[in-house]
Motif scaffolding. Structure first.
Motif, PDB file in Angstrom:
ATOM      1  N   LEU A  58      -3.254  18.103 -11.330  1.00  0.00           N
ATOM      2  CA  LEU A  58      -3.064  16.664 -11.220  1.00  0.00           C
ATOM      3  C   LEU A  58      -3.347  16.049 -12.582  1.00  0.00           C
ATOM      4  O   LEU A  58      -3.954  16.675 -13.453  1.00  0.00           O
ATOM      5  N   TRP A  59      -2.874  14.822 -12.768  1.00  0.00           N
ATOM      6  CA  TRP A  59      -3.159  14.141 -14.018  1.00  0.00           C
ATOM      7  C   TRP A  59      -3.388  12.655 -13.791  1.00  0.00           C
ATOM      8  O   TRP A  59      -2.940  12.073 -12.808  1.00  0.00           O
ATOM      9  N   ILE A  60      -4.121  12.060 -14.756  1.00  0.00           N
ATOM     10  CA  ILE A  60      -4.383  10.631 -14.793  1.00  0.00           C
ATOM     11  C   ILE A  60      -4.004  10.173 -16.192  1.00  0.00           C
ATOM     12  O   ILE A  60      -4.462  10.738 -17.184  1.00  0.00           O
ATOM     13  N   GLU A  61      -3.147   9.146 -16.278  1.00  0.00           N
ATOM     14  CA  GLU A  61      -2.651   8.720 -17.582  1.00  0.00           C
ATOM     15  C   GLU A  61      -2.704   7.214 -17.730  1.00  0.00           C
ATOM     16  O   GLU A  61      -2.344   6.467 -16.808  1.00  0.00           O
ATOM     17  N   GLY A  62      -3.153   6.800 -18.897  1.00  0.00           N
ATOM     18  CA  GLY A  62      -3.198   5.383 -19.234  1.00  0.00           C
ATOM     19  C   GLY A  62      -2.902   5.186 -20.702  1.00  0.00           C
ATOM     20  O   GLY A  62      -2.364   6.071 -21.383  1.00  0.00           O
ATOM     21  N   GLY A  63      -3.301   4.062 -21.226  1.00  0.00           N
ATOM     22  CA  GLY A  63      -3.012   3.741 -22.613  1.00  0.00           C
ATOM     23  C   GLY A  63      -3.716   4.640 -23.611  1.00  0.00           C
ATOM     24  O   GLY A  63      -3.273   4.761 -24.758  1.00  0.00           O
ATOM     25  N   LEU A  64      -4.807   5.301 -23.200  1.00  0.00           N
ATOM     26  CA  LEU A  64      -5.560   6.167 -24.110  1.00  0.00           C
ATOM     27  C   LEU A  64      -5.130   7.619 -24.042  1.00  0.00           C
ATOM     28  O   LEU A  64      -5.703   8.469 -24.725  1.00  0.00           O
ATOM     29  N   ARG A 112       6.728  17.616  -7.761  1.00  0.00           N
ATOM     30  CA  ARG A 112       6.105  16.706  -8.722  1.00  0.00           C
ATOM     31  C   ARG A 112       6.180  15.280  -8.195  1.00  0.00           C
ATOM     32  O   ARG A 112       7.222  14.844  -7.719  1.00  0.00           O
ATOM     33  N   GLY A 113       5.072  14.579  -8.263  1.00  0.00           N
ATOM     34  CA  GLY A 113       5.054  13.201  -7.795  1.00  0.00           C
ATOM     35  C   GLY A 113       4.088  12.363  -8.591  1.00  0.00           C
ATOM     36  O   GLY A 113       3.078  12.862  -9.089  1.00  0.00           O
ATOM     37  N   THR A 114       4.390  11.081  -8.709  1.00  0.00           N
ATOM     38  CA  THR A 114       3.525  10.154  -9.433  1.00  0.00           C
ATOM     39  C   THR A 114       3.453   8.831  -8.692  1.00  0.00           C
ATOM     40  O   THR A 114       4.291   8.512  -7.852  1.00  0.00           O
ATOM     41  N   THR A 115       2.450   8.061  -9.039  1.00  0.00           N
ATOM     42  CA  THR A 115       2.353   6.678  -8.593  1.00  0.00           C
ATOM     43  C   THR A 115       1.651   5.893  -9.683  1.00  0.00           C
ATOM     44  O   THR A 115       0.835   6.445 -10.441  1.00  0.00           O
ATOM     45  N   THR A 116       1.990   4.632  -9.788  1.00  0.00           N
ATOM     46  CA  THR A 116       1.355   3.754 -10.772  1.00  0.00           C
ATOM     47  C   THR A 116       0.495   2.733 -10.040  1.00  0.00           C
ATOM     48  O   THR A 116       0.991   1.991  -9.187  1.00  0.00           O
ATOM     49  N   LEU A 117      -0.773   2.713 -10.358  1.00  0.00           N
ATOM     50  CA  LEU A 117      -1.713   1.807  -9.714  1.00  0.00           C
ATOM     51  C   LEU A 117      -1.571   0.391 -10.274  1.00  0.00           C
ATOM     52  O   LEU A 117      -0.900   0.176 -11.288  1.00  0.00           O
ATOM     53  N   GLN A 118      -2.222  -0.564  -9.627  1.00  0.00           N
ATOM     54  CA  GLN A 118      -2.081  -1.953 -10.024  1.00  0.00           C
ATOM     55  C   GLN A 118      -2.605  -2.233 -11.425  1.00  0.00           C
ATOM     56  O   GLN A 118      -2.151  -3.156 -12.089  1.00  0.00           O
ATOM     57  N   ASP A 119      -3.550  -1.412 -11.891  1.00  0.00           N
ATOM     58  CA  ASP A 119      -4.064  -1.619 -13.242  1.00  0.00           C
ATOM     59  C   ASP A 119      -3.222  -0.913 -14.309  1.00  0.00           C
ATOM     60  O   ASP A 119      -3.582  -0.896 -15.483  1.00  0.00           O
ATOM     61  N   GLY A 120      -2.089  -0.305 -13.899  1.00  0.00           N
ATOM     62  CA  GLY A 120      -1.203   0.349 -14.844  1.00  0.00           C
ATOM     63  C   GLY A 120      -1.474   1.834 -15.034  1.00  0.00           C
ATOM     64  O   GLY A 120      -0.713   2.518 -15.724  1.00  0.00           O
ATOM     65  N   THR A 121      -2.533   2.347 -14.453  1.00  0.00           N
ATOM     66  CA  THR A 121      -2.838   3.777 -14.562  1.00  0.00           C
ATOM     67  C   THR A 121      -1.866   4.584 -13.717  1.00  0.00           C
ATOM     68  O   THR A 121      -1.581   4.243 -12.572  1.00  0.00           O
ATOM     69  N   GLU A 122      -1.373   5.671 -14.289  1.00  0.00           N
ATOM     70  CA  GLU A 122      -0.477   6.563 -13.565  1.00  0.00           C
ATOM     71  C   GLU A 122      -1.248   7.791 -13.085  1.00  0.00           C
ATOM     72  O   GLU A 122      -1.991   8.410 -13.856  1.00  0.00           O
ATOM     73  N   VAL A 123      -1.078   8.134 -11.821  1.00  0.00           N
ATOM     74  CA  VAL A 123      -1.699   9.317 -11.241  1.00  0.00           C
ATOM     75  C   VAL A 123      -0.581  10.212 -10.720  1.00  0.00           C
ATOM     76  O   VAL A 123       0.342   9.728 -10.046  1.00  0.00           O
ATOM     77  N   GLY A 124      -0.652  11.494 -11.034  1.00  0.00           N
ATOM     78  CA  GLY A 124       0.418  12.393 -10.639  1.00  0.00           C
ATOM     79  C   GLY A 124      -0.089  13.762 -10.245  1.00  0.00           C
ATOM     80  O   GLY A 124      -1.248  14.113 -10.480  1.00  0.00           O
ATOM     81  N   VAL A 125       0.804  14.530  -9.647  1.00  0.00           N
ATOM     82  CA  VAL A 125       0.478  15.885  -9.206  1.00  0.00           C
ATOM     83  C   VAL A 125       1.702  16.765  -9.408  1.00  0.00           C
ATOM     84  O   VAL A 125       2.846  16.301  -9.318  1.00  0.00           O
ATOM     85  N   GLU A 146       0.827  -1.201   0.000  1.00  0.00           N
ATOM     86  CA  GLU A 146       0.000   0.000   0.000  1.00  0.00           C
ATOM     87  C   GLU A 146       0.858   1.246   0.000  1.00  0.00           C
ATOM     88  O   GLU A 146       0.592   2.216  -0.720  1.00  0.00           O
ATOM     89  N   GLU A 147       1.912   1.233   0.814  1.00  0.00           N
ATOM     90  CA  GLU A 147       2.745   2.428   0.923  1.00  0.00           C
ATOM     91  C   GLU A 147       3.589   2.642  -0.317  1.00  0.00           C
ATOM     92  O   GLU A 147       3.937   3.765  -0.641  1.00  0.00           O
ATOM     93  N   GLU A 148       3.907   1.588  -1.047  1.00  0.00           N
ATOM     94  CA  GLU A 148       4.655   1.733  -2.285  1.00  0.00           C
ATOM     95  C   GLU A 148       3.842   2.475  -3.336  1.00  0.00           C
ATOM     96  O   GLU A 148       4.397   3.042  -4.266  1.00  0.00           O
ATOM     97  N   GLN A 149       2.527   2.467  -3.212  1.00  0.00           N
ATOM     98  CA  GLN A 149       1.680   3.132  -4.188  1.00  0.00           C
ATOM     99  C   GLN A 149       1.419   4.588  -3.842  1.00  0.00           C
ATOM    100  O   GLN A 149       0.861   5.319  -4.647  1.00  0.00           O
ATOM    101  N   GLN A 150       1.784   5.026  -2.665  1.00  0.00           N
ATOM    102  CA  GLN A 150       1.531   6.410  -2.297  1.00  0.00           C
ATOM    103  C   GLN A 150       2.414   7.348  -3.120  1.00  0.00           C
ATOM    104  O   GLN A 150       3.539   7.009  -3.486  1.00  0.00           O
ATOM    105  N   ILE A 151       1.898   8.544  -3.404  1.00  0.00           N
ATOM    106  CA  ILE A 151       2.638   9.526  -4.189  1.00  0.00           C
ATOM    107  C   ILE A 151       3.771  10.113  -3.347  1.00  0.00           C
ATOM    108  O   ILE A 151       3.553  10.532  -2.212  1.00  0.00           O
ATOM    109  N   ARG A 152       4.966  10.121  -3.891  1.00  0.00           N
ATOM    110  CA  ARG A 152       6.102  10.795  -3.291  1.00  0.00           C
ATOM    111  C   ARG A 152       6.421  12.017  -4.139  1.00  0.00           C
ATOM    112  O   ARG A 152       6.451  11.943  -5.368  1.00  0.00           O
ATOM    113  N   LEU A 153       6.691  13.140  -3.509  1.00  0.00           N
ATOM    114  CA  LEU A 153       6.963  14.377  -4.231  1.00  0.00           C
ATOM    115  C   LEU A 153       8.463  14.553  -4.445  1.00  0.00           C
ATOM    116  O   LEU A 153       9.254  14.442  -3.516  1.00  0.00           O
TER     117      LEU A 153
END
Length: 408
Positions: A126-132, A92-105, A47-54
């Motif tokens: 903030l942004w949300i990024e995936g294959g599309l 600036r920080g990002t995290t990649t969720l288990q489904d591969g979606t990247e969320v950043g700020v 869980e903590e590995e998925q948290q956003i680090r700035l």
């Protein structure tokens, strides 16, 4: 920040992103919990590995110079020494969720602000990024501005002329329409100034990428402003004179051996409220095109901007318009740690609509830079500018400035 591509996974970023400083919650787990096969400990770590680090990055520019200004104004008499200081801290920080979606700020602190010496919050989104593609939400520039090529790069190393910097070395005469992000000072124009926007960027396919933005309000306040626009506000008291901004842009970057190439184009529009139209204004309409060609250390950059219908400011009795156009071309050459550049720009805007002439600027710069170390450049610029104010005021001069450009 101007990026050739906006995907957070492949963004071309200027400067060094070394020495990252990470902020966030670190697990302090007692020895009794860190046991082989401990599922609660492993779940907590996952869980903590998925948290956003700035990550902390930024830049700092400090220039000093001698300047000689020739003015026909009785109100101004300049001395021969000038300074320019400009800096920004970016988180600036990002995290990649288990489904591969990247969320950043990302948010930025400008030092100093445009209005005074205090640090102020600049772009923040903030942004949300995936294959599309990527969806970006918050206070930012629009797609046309972000995807433009041949704008700031055309200014070369040292003191850039495609921005408001130039007036710190050779000031504009009284009454000149020195409007930020308009053809008066630059080819990098926009319908907003870090207002809240919604932007979509497509994936880059075969070198092409497309972006589109929607801005509910185009307040040009320099920060995100919440709430709806009052369409019935009087011009002299209106906080927001434009609404429903739309911006589209696209670029292509690629290689045609032995050349590297890039081209961009964009269009933006924002609707005027009734009180703007009542005094002769119209919806803002903007066009930007640009390009870059690179070969064996040489880089040729150029861009053109046109406000077909400009932004109205001032008062109802004396409205000022940014309708006009600008262009810049620059050539730079890099060999080892050395970079030299030459650039030239021309602009004109309508200014006070009750006057028949335009406000005009032409400027040129010759610069030399040396990369002293990672993220540290020493640069010097010989700068020329000639300002012509629509009512006959004029000011021209030359300046020789040098300083440090730091990125971290």
């Amino acid at each position: 920040m101007l990026n050739h591509t906006v995907s957070s996974r492949s963004t071309i970023v200027r400067g060094s992103l070394s020495k990252p400083v990470l902020f966030g919650t670190t697990a302090l787990v007692g020895g009794g919990l860190v046991l082989a096969g401990s599922e609660p400990a492993r779940a907590q770590e996952d869980e903590e590995e998925q948290q956003i680090r700035l990550e902390l990055t930024g830049f700092l520019n400090n220039f000093y110079g001698v300047t000689f200004v020739d003015t026909n104004s009785d109100e101004q008499d300049f001395n021969n020494f000038t300074t320019h200081f400009d800096g920004e801290v970016q988180f600036r920080g990002t995290t990649t969720l288990q489904d591969g979606t990247e969320v950043g700020v990302q948010f930025e602190i400008e030092i100093p602000s445009q209005d005074d010496v205090r640090a102020t919050l600049d772009e923040n989104y903030l942004w949300i990024e995936g294959g599309l593609g990527q969806l970006r939400l918050g206070g930012d520039n629009t797609a046309m501005y972000i995807m433009g090529l041949g704008t700031f790069d055309a200014g070369g190393i040292g003191v850039p002329i495609n921005s408001g910097w130039i007036s710190d070395f050779i000031p504009a005469p009284p009454g000149f329409t020195a409007a930020f992000r308009s053809p008066a000072l630059s080819t990098a124009i926009d319908i907003v100034n870090d207002d809240n926007v919604i932007t979509y960027f497509s994936p880059r396919l075969a070198g092409f990428q497309f972006g589109a933005s929607y801005a509910p309000r185009a307040s040009f306040a320099g920060k995100p402003v919440n709430g709806p626009v009052n369409r019935n506000a009087q011009f002299d008291s209106a906080d927001d004179r434009y609404e429903n901004g739309v911006s589209v842009g696209g670029n292509w970057v690629g290689e045609l051996d032995p050349f590297s190439l890039g081209f961009s184009a964009g269009y933006a529009q924002a609707q005027a409220i009734d009180s703007v139209e009542e005094i002769g204004g119209d919806d803002i309409q903007q066009v930007m095109v640009g390009g870059t060609i690179g070969f064996a250390g040489l880089s040729l950059d150029a861009s053109y901007a046109n406000e077909i219908d400009g932004r109205f400011s001032g008062t109802a009795a004396d409205p000022v318009s940014t309708e006009g156009e600008s262009w810049i071309v620059g050539l730079s050459y890099e060999v080892g740690p050395w970079t030299t550049s030459v650039s030239y720009m021309r602009t004109h805007v309508e200014g006070n609509i009750n006057e028949s002439n335009d406000d005009k600027l032409q400027a040129g710069a010759l610069s030399l830079g040396w990369a002293w170390g990672p993220g540290i450049t020493i640069a010097g610029t010989l700068l020329y500018a000639d300002w012509d104010e629509q009512q006959g005021g004029s000011q021209d001069g030359v300046a020789l400035a040098s300083g440090l450009i730091l990125s971290f």
